[in-house]
Write an enzyme that holds these catalytic residues in place. Structure first.
Site, PDB file in Angstrom:
ATOM      1  N   HIS A   1       0.838  -1.203   0.000  1.00  0.00           N
ATOM      2  CA  HIS A   1       0.000   0.000   0.000  1.00  0.00           C
ATOM      3  C   HIS A   1       0.876   1.259   0.000  1.00  0.00           C
ATOM      4  O   HIS A   1       0.604   2.227  -0.707  1.00  0.00           O
ATOM      5  CB  HIS A   1      -0.872   0.057   1.260  1.00  0.00           C
ATOM      6  CG  HIS A   1      -1.892  -1.030   1.361  1.00  0.00           C
ATOM      7  ND1 HIS A   1      -1.850  -2.000   2.336  1.00  0.00           N
ATOM      8  CD2 HIS A   1      -2.992  -1.302   0.608  1.00  0.00           C
ATOM      9  CE1 HIS A   1      -2.883  -2.814   2.194  1.00  0.00           C
ATOM     10  NE2 HIS A   1      -3.582  -2.424   1.139  1.00  0.00           N
TER      11      HIS A   1
ATOM     12  N   GLN B   1     -18.244  -6.570  -0.820  1.00  0.00           N
ATOM     13  CA  GLN B   1     -17.370  -7.376  -1.676  1.00  0.00           C
ATOM     14  C   GLN B   1     -16.972  -8.697  -0.995  1.00  0.00           C
ATOM     15  O   GLN B   1     -16.180  -9.455  -1.537  1.00  0.00           O
ATOM     16  CB  GLN B   1     -16.143  -6.588  -2.128  1.00  0.00           C
ATOM     17  CG  GLN B   1     -15.100  -6.276  -1.068  1.00  0.00           C
ATOM     18  CD  GLN B   1     -13.990  -5.396  -1.616  1.00  0.00           C
ATOM     19  OE1 GLN B   1     -14.194  -4.219  -1.894  1.00  0.00           O
ATOM     20  NE2 GLN B   1     -12.799  -5.950  -1.791  1.00  0.00           N
TER      21      GLN B   1
ATOM     22  N   LYS C   1      -0.981  -6.963  -7.929  1.00  0.00           N
ATOM     23  CA  LYS C   1      -1.300  -8.254  -7.307  1.00  0.00           C
ATOM     24  C   LYS C   1      -2.765  -8.614  -7.575  1.00  0.00           C
ATOM     25  O   LYS C   1      -3.105  -9.755  -7.820  1.00  0.00           O
ATOM     26  CB  LYS C   1      -1.037  -8.242  -5.805  1.00  0.00           C
ATOM     27  CG  LYS C   1      -1.230  -9.633  -5.201  1.00  0.00           C
ATOM     28  CD  LYS C   1      -1.010  -9.650  -3.733  1.00  0.00           C
ATOM     29  CE  LYS C   1      -2.196  -9.177  -2.960  1.00  0.00           C
ATOM     30  NZ  LYS C   1      -3.353 -10.094  -2.958  1.00  0.00           N
TER      31      LYS C   1
HETATM   32  O1  PAF Z   1      -7.997  -3.937  -3.290  1.00  0.00           O
HETATM   33  C1  PAF Z   1      -8.646  -3.551  -2.298  1.00  0.00           C
HETATM   34  O2  PAF Z   1      -8.100  -3.325  -1.210  1.00  0.00           O
HETATM   35  C2  PAF Z   1     -10.149  -3.378  -2.431  1.00  0.00           C
HETATM   36  O3  PAF Z   1     -10.705  -4.319  -3.280  1.00  0.00           O
HETATM   37  C3  PAF Z   1     -10.551  -1.941  -2.850  1.00  0.00           C
HETATM   38  C4  PAF Z   1     -10.037  -1.612  -4.235  1.00  0.00           C
HETATM   39  C5  PAF Z   1     -10.010  -0.942  -1.841  1.00  0.00           C
HETATM   40  C6  PAF Z   1     -12.071  -1.830  -2.883  1.00  0.00           C
HETATM   41  O4  PAF Z   1     -12.638  -2.091  -1.642  1.00  0.00           O
END
Ligand code: PAF
Length: 300
Positions: free
Chosen positions: A37, A61, A149
């Protein structure tokens, strides 16, 4: 560093920056931040006047049997890391402000969402596409940053940005790896010591397959068989969702190795699902065609 939790305030703040002619870089995350990140944050800072990092564990999700409840959360640690990186804004909305009681609109990117991870995690990419669309509308970034990734995710986001005429550049950045090759992921925190060691099989398998293709072994069946064999031989691997050679645009499995190819893997070690990939471009492995003109000249 400002911390904003209300979408409307984030939207107004971004509007003011844009009116002032500033560019905004957004790094969308679900928190539990690691070096992967932070590499996106570094890139966003280099390329934009203002950097916004969103932290939101997006419930839509995650499937019913997935790890929403136990997904790692570390708000204090994340805030400290982002302060050190000199991020301008953390956008950290509440679930209720992103998904109020009456919420009826979802974004679905067809076909490419149905393959690979989409086939094993029904509804996952619909949740990702919906939240990313919302984040882009709220933060109004000039550029948004994602990691390679999650290759399929980045292709889906590029497609939705194109299809919905959204005015943002999607920037996909290289996967950041641990020293032994394991791709950095918040889910690595679930692995115990033995599982963590076993997880290196993913990188070793991708690297072996990639090196073979680069050396001219372009038999797809052989490469797929080798990948499956390497992964299934590791006793800690409880199941392999997929491992093979795919088209990096359509996400379809390839019947032959030609052009750019995506080697990609999803498997479980214990209850932890891990994914990784490696892109092999045609220039990495194309056997050089003889230059007939110079050969003729030499013959003369
Ligand atoms: O890759 C992620 O961490 C998540 O899928 C995202 C893009 C922040 C969406 O919730």
């Amino acid at each position: 560093m400002e911390i904003i939790s209300i979408p409307k305030i984030m939207q107004e703040t971004s509007k003011e920056y844009l009116v002032d002619g500033k560019t905004i870089g957004l790094v969308p995350t679900m928190g539990a931040l690691h070096e992967g990140h932070l590499s996106l944050v570094g890139r966003a800072k280099q390329e934009n006047d203002i950097t916004v990092v969103s932290i939101f564990v997006n419930p839509i999700q995650f499937g019913a049997s997935e790890d929403l409840e136990r997904y790692p959360r570390d708000i204090e640690g994340d805030t400290e890391k982002l302060r050190r990186e000199k991020v301008d804004i953390i956008f950290m909305p509440e679930i209720s402000s992103m998904y109020p009681e009456v919420f009826l609109t979802y974004v679905e990117v067809e076909k490419i969402s149905e393959r690979l991870c989409g086939a094993f995690r029904p509804g996952h990419f619909r949740g990702v596409a919906t939240v990313v669309t919302k984040l882009l509308n709220i933060v109004k970034p000039t550029r948004a940053y994602f990691g390679q990734k999650d290759f399929q995710q980045s292709i889906i986001i590029k497609q939705l940005v194109k299809d919905l005429n959204m005015d943002v550049d999607v920037v996909v950045c290289p996967t950041v790896r641990e020293q032994d090759g394991l791709a950095m992921s918040s889910r690595n925190a679930y692995l115990d010591r033995a599982q963590r060691e076993a997880a290196t099989v993913i990188y070793r398998c991708l690297k072996e397959a990639s090196d073979l293709i680069k050396s001219g072994v372009i038999d797809r069946t052989y490469i797929k068989g080798l990948m499956q064999d390497r992964l299934l031989k590791e006793p800690a691997v409880s199941s392999v969702d997929y491992a093979g050679v795919y088209d990096p645009e359509t996400m379809n499995e390839l019947s032959e190795i030609k052009g750019d190819v995506l080697l990609t893997v999803a498997l479980r070690i214990g209850d932890t699902r891990l994914i990784d990939n490696m892109l092999v471009t045609s220039s990495d492995y194309q056997i050089q065609q003889p230059n007939f003109k110079s050969l003729k000249e030499r013959a003369i």
